[in-house]
Design a protein around this motif. Sequence first.
Motif: not given
Length: 514
Positions: A306-327, A69-75
């Motif tokens: 798990d892939e769904s979590i990864g897609r959400v995290l990757d999209w936030l980073k791409k859009e520059g929103l990951d620093k201001n978003t709690m997942v 579960t690489p994306n849960m592991d990443r979180m």
Amino acid sequence: MKETFTFLRTPFRAAALLMITLQMLCAAGTVQAQKKQAEAKPLNVIFILSDDHRYDFMGFMNKVPGLKTPNMDRMAKEGAHLQNAFVTTSLCSPSRASILTGQYAHTHQIVDNSAALPEGLTFFPQYLQEKGYQTGFFGKWHMGNTDDQPQPGFTKWVSFKGQGVYYSPTFNVDGKEVKQPDSSYTTDLLTDYTLNWLKQRDKNKPFFAYLSHKGVHSEFMPAKRHRDVYKNIQVVSPPSMYLTATDSSKRWGMVQAPTTPVNTRDIPEWVRRQRNSWHGVDGMYDGAIQFDDFYRQYLETLLSVDESIGRVLDWLKKEGLDKNTMVIYMGDNGFQFGELGLIDKRDMYEASIRVPLLARAPGLIKPGTKVPQMVMNVDIAPTVLEMAGMEKPAQMQGNSFLPLLKGEQIAWRNKMYYEYYWEWAFPQTPTIFGVRTDQYKYIYNHGVWDINELYDIQKDPQEMNNLIRNPEYEAVAKELKADMWNWLEATNGLQIPLKNSPYRRIDLPFKGTY
């Protein structure tokens, strides 16, 4: 005299100038702080909920050899793992209602999967809307009814009726039925809808997205790309799985022998009988599937979540929103895989009441944070509201765990309470109340002529040694029982809510009768 006056005036002038300077600096600092505060954007939140995902079936937990579960592991690596997360009722509808209201089941009254929505309930996204948040719901509602109609608190709505289906679903999109493409997969579709809504949002407003997956609810159907990925994975049976076995019970997977004391005498009779039922390893789903296939298909179905979590995290980073978003990622309840011969949930055993809970917010949560305190599903609503800068409403019974995510030392609960109400559809599990501390768990099996339970969780994590008859633990049992009843009384939970069941029975061996 003139010189004296000048001499006296000079220090006063210096003091006045110093005071004025300080006032100017303070004013400038206040203006700067106000400007900084005005420029600060409210925290966005994406809450991802899965169905029936047990707490230790994540790769980094090292429970299931070969599970990835690489994306849960990443979180967990980049954010926080809340190690002791619980639900107060281990069942879909009551748990989801507790998440959305911040209340116990006996308070919000959605005590089972068929109870109707009572009037007057307020869902926490309604408060977020008042704060200016854009809110969207995507996925399984299944709370209070089996309908798919839009519910209060959400400006965007994508859902389906009841449990839904894994392939080629029909969604209710903002009040209209929309058939999805043939062979499309529900987990992927819900993630698509969520990200598309985020792309089209008003960028001047904060957002809250509630992504509620069908996976990994039975009957398990993995995405086509994940079928047979784990066909050769080793199935591992828990040490307690064969304590309730009969002469006709089959053996599944790698059998583990108990390594701690066992008390087979005081395994409740209802647990023994449930082994050969819809929710037991010998009669699971009326024989529609074998345990090994059940185990592997569950793991394969989990991969798309798990892939769904990864897609959400990757999209936030791409859009520059990951620093201001709690997942936040969470399971709505746990799931048993053979403990004491049981599958499913509803009971108060560890695999049933514990859930995965992860949170990631760079800049707010330090990477690798571990939260050992007991956190519950009723805490989600107050936590999200605090992220939005809002006070907890008086009717909410949970508490915000945001300070724990930040690493702050605060006073916190040292026990959690549990309730489950008997259901006509699955009568093999009785009404259950209980309390769990860091060391002990007391289970009160209500309405059946059976024994209650007491476990030392630290010494007996597999719950194989019921201490309820042990005189050395009589004082512990007495104290916990009193504590449980005091909790019910203090929270107006002494009246068991009864629901009409005008249907034929669906449970063997009484199927088809009234």
